[in-house]
Design an enzyme around this catalytic site. Sequence first.
Site, PDB file in Angstrom:
ATOM      1  N   CYS A   1       0.848  -1.194   0.000  1.00 57.86           N
ATOM      2  CA  CYS A   1       0.000   0.000   0.000  1.00 57.86           C
ATOM      3  C   CYS A   1       0.885   1.246   0.000  1.00 57.86           C
ATOM      4  O   CYS A   1       2.115   1.161   0.064  1.00 57.86           O
ATOM      5  CB  CYS A   1      -0.899   0.018   1.239  1.00 57.86           C
ATOM      6  SG  CYS A   1       0.025   0.067   2.795  1.00 57.86           S
TER       7      CYS A   1
ATOM      8  N   CYS B   1      46.072 -15.933 -12.892  1.00 60.08           N
ATOM      9  CA  CYS B   1      46.606 -15.982 -11.531  1.00 60.08           C
ATOM     10  C   CYS B   1      45.643 -15.289 -10.583  1.00 60.08           C
ATOM     11  O   CYS B   1      44.644 -14.702 -11.000  1.00 60.08           O
ATOM     12  CB  CYS B   1      47.974 -15.317 -11.456  1.00 60.08           C
ATOM     13  SG  CYS B   1      47.940 -13.560 -11.858  1.00 60.08           S
TER      14      CYS B   1
ATOM     15  N   CYS C   1      44.839 -11.652 -11.125  1.00 62.17           N
ATOM     16  CA  CYS C   1      43.815 -11.421 -12.156  1.00 62.17           C
ATOM     17  C   CYS C   1      42.427 -11.476 -11.521  1.00 62.17           C
ATOM     18  O   CYS C   1      41.579 -10.608 -11.743  1.00 62.17           O
ATOM     19  CB  CYS C   1      43.888 -12.484 -13.252  1.00 62.17           C
ATOM     20  SG  CYS C   1      45.476 -12.669 -14.065  1.00 62.17           S
TER      21      CYS C   1
ATOM     22  N   ASP D   1      18.533 -34.314  15.669  1.00 63.10           N
ATOM     23  CA  ASP D   1      17.104 -34.478  15.935  1.00 63.10           C
ATOM     24  C   ASP D   1      16.831 -35.982  15.902  1.00 63.10           C
ATOM     25  O   ASP D   1      17.636 -36.749  15.361  1.00 63.10           O
ATOM     26  CB  ASP D   1      16.321 -33.759  14.836  1.00 63.10           C
ATOM     27  CG  ASP D   1      14.851 -34.109  14.867  1.00 63.10           C
ATOM     28  OD1 ASP D   1      14.234 -33.981  15.926  1.00 63.10           O
ATOM     29  OD2 ASP D   1      14.336 -34.542  13.813  1.00 63.10           O
TER      30      ASP D   1
ATOM     31  N   ASP E   1      15.512 -32.501  10.101  1.00 62.98           N
ATOM     32  CA  ASP E   1      14.743 -32.679   8.867  1.00 62.98           C
ATOM     33  C   ASP E   1      13.417 -31.949   8.866  1.00 62.98           C
ATOM     34  O   ASP E   1      12.766 -31.857   7.830  1.00 62.98           O
ATOM     35  CB  ASP E   1      14.483 -34.181   8.632  1.00 62.98           C
ATOM     36  CG  ASP E   1      13.396 -34.708   9.551  1.00 62.98           C
ATOM     37  OD1 ASP E   1      13.446 -34.394  10.766  1.00 62.98           O
ATOM     38  OD2 ASP E   1      12.508 -35.431   9.073  1.00 62.98           O
TER      39      ASP E   1
ATOM     40  N   ASP F   1      12.994 -27.867  13.095  1.00 60.39           N
ATOM     41  CA  ASP F   1      14.458 -27.908  13.198  1.00 60.39           C
ATOM     42  C   ASP F   1      15.123 -26.701  12.542  1.00 60.39           C
ATOM     43  O   ASP F   1      16.328 -26.499  12.707  1.00 60.39           O
ATOM     44  CB  ASP F   1      15.002 -29.185  12.522  1.00 60.39           C
ATOM     45  CG  ASP F   1      14.555 -30.450  13.235  1.00 60.39           C
ATOM     46  OD1 ASP F   1      14.428 -30.409  14.464  1.00 60.39           O
ATOM     47  OD2 ASP F   1      14.315 -31.457  12.544  1.00 60.39           O
TER      48      ASP F   1
END
Length: 824
Positions: A13, A77, A80, A494, A689, A693
């Site tokens: 808004c 190198c 660079c 876990d 997982d 977690d």
Amino acid sequence: MTDLRFEVTKLNCGGCAGRATRALEAAEGVTAATVNLATRTAQVTGGTAATLRDALRTAGYPAAEQRIRLGIKGMSCASCAGRVEHALTSVPGVLSASVNLASNTAEIVSLAGSTDPQTLADTVSKAGYAASPIDEDAPARDAHAEEQQRLRRDLWIAAALTLPVFLGEMGGHLFPPLHHWLTATLGQTQWWTLQFVLTTLVLIGPGRRFYEVGLPLLAKGAPDMNSLVALGTLAAWIYSTVALFLPGLLPETAVAVYYEAAAVIVTLILVGRFLEARAKGRTGAAIRHLVGLRPDTAHVQRGETFAETPLKDIHPGDILMARPGERIAVDGVLLTGRSFVDESMLTGEAAPVEKTGGAALTAGTVNGNGTLTYRAEAVGRDTVLARIIAMVEQAQGAKLPIQALADKVVLYFVPAVLLTAALTTLVWLVFGPGLTFALVAGVSVLIIACPCAMGLATPVSIMVGTGRAAELGVLFRKGEALQRLDSVRLVAFDKTGTLTEGRPELTRQEAAPGFEVQEVLRLAAAAERGSEHPIAQALLRAAPDAPTPEAVEAIPGHGLRATVEGRTILAGNPRLMAREGIATDALCAELEEIAQEAQTPILVAVDGQLAGVLAVADRLKSDARQAIAALHAQGIKTAMISGDSAPVAHAIARALGIDHVTAEVLPEGKLAALQALQAEFGPTAFVGDGINDAPALAAADVGLAIGTGTDVAIESADVVMSAGKVAGVVTALHVSRATLRNIRQNLFWAFGYNVVLIPVAAGVLYPFTGLMLSPMLAAGAMALSSVFVLSNALRLKRMSAGLPASAGAHSAQARSEAPATAEA
């Protein structure tokens, strides 16, 4: 003062636009700012990209960011790479730039809309290095293979032109009759003229690359490796040309030519560059393999038929067909057909997975013998395979903290070498045997210096290490996790879905006297049919052919009563049996063992008589015990953070050998539990997982997500184990340690090489031993230094998963030795 225009998100808004405007106006250095709600863009004068991003992020209206990748040519190198990074970060709107010398690419993060890929490519080109945007959707082009072909061609030309000069000049020193024959046949002037022609062809042909890049950078006051080679070879060529055409300008004793030095230096460095290009090509093998898993076309339904269609023209919702032996083109859902699909590229499991209607299909996997039709769900960059490729590329382009020292040294390295070469020449002019000697010493210093090895030491190891990790099912989303993992002292897990399979399974069956085990299971499963409870589903998976009950009555908090084949079945907890007045003494020992193992018992009675007991638990993952043992063998402590009850958590910990347990933790308490472990043990990794977690994964020193888990967990993690195996933690740690060890070896060699050999080239040994390094030997040593670093990094391609050979290959019986409970 710079004007910036870029995209802003979460504008809903006029009030949002006003607040975003005020936030930008308050940012340091900003003189004017406006935010347009209609176009969702900001126009700002003054300030830096980083301060504008931070101001909007604090205000709650983050600036949109974009990632751009460029392919760059001509970098040789670390200096660079540093110049390219400096050029890119100076572009207004750029937040960060990372240049990977090993892959010849740059990854830029900028405010979306503030710049574009071509502008960035032009900026790099103006800095002296040809650049072009990388089209992620275009067919993969092997730039390393193309570079190898160019170098091979130039190397053959240079060798053919150099060989007569080298044999004639050096052979004449080693075998004087050859020198006398050449002088007598051609004459010294004609022989030197022939050397001039052949060497000039080498320099303006195959050697042109050194001058096209090195001399302009030298003129800009930003010399690189090419500048050193250009100066050294030109010095030898110019001196020789003066000796040939204007000998009067030199002392009579200094009239000699060194064309063979210039030609051999170019040829030897081309040999090094060619070997380097070959090795670089091998470092990106993992990415090329992943990209190669994507088919270029797929059979897409167009009307009544299936037409072969380029991948870029496939959209979500399209219906595709996979014939036997073909790769799945995009992520989708199987509509018709039945087949076994090889998902080893994703999970590492060799056994094909059966796919029937409604199953998920993943791009890059290989269809078996059946014909499948499926609906496209994710295409292009949204597929699992594309995200894996993006993760690996991002990790391979990362800069580790260990690289900071090399970057600082390289920043001053080339100017220091130029100064050393000038001082060497001056010192030997004053104190040495003469002009020729001084020239040889100065050229040797220029040629032997090798910032290439220092620049390649870290990125090639990262590329090979993270690429090999991907092949082993471990994806480093953030390259920095490579270094942080090396310092981890504790790994916290876990439980549900991480150490366990995440769903309860039948783990034990015992029958009371007068009953058979299979009959007890069949009747109990029949009573549970129709229930959605996880325990009921576990029984039905164990007895899928159980009959349908005639009637079922739930007994809340206790279990249920059902009528099956005319018999009354009771199935539930010990409280149900006590309520119904059914004695359980016959199975007292079995119930005690089930309680000690923290499993969930289901007592079964038939027509008022105890029939047996079933135990249900969330099984441990097949490789969990071996993974924990492997971590302990490496001196890593382990912990488990679980919301489960303390008896269950401690039972799992005992079965696995986990050192520390924090149980009965609410989802919001996992972060506090992790922080307590960090305070006690130091650097800590967390493995999880689920959505709950995510905070712990983000707060851990290294977060490792199980690849079969939720997207939120995966996005919060630093490392993803795509196969969903606990053993991936051990592999990630092993890859980290092996890669860091390889980087340290490379840096030690790169620094040691230059520290030792530059003084030798300058002639510090000459007063004591009479030893002076020739420019040709210097060129050979310089070429070999980079090849050594690359070859050492390539050893990581043979890296193992870091587990005992038997890990992950265990029977169902072994998996059930220490099951968890069904409570999550």
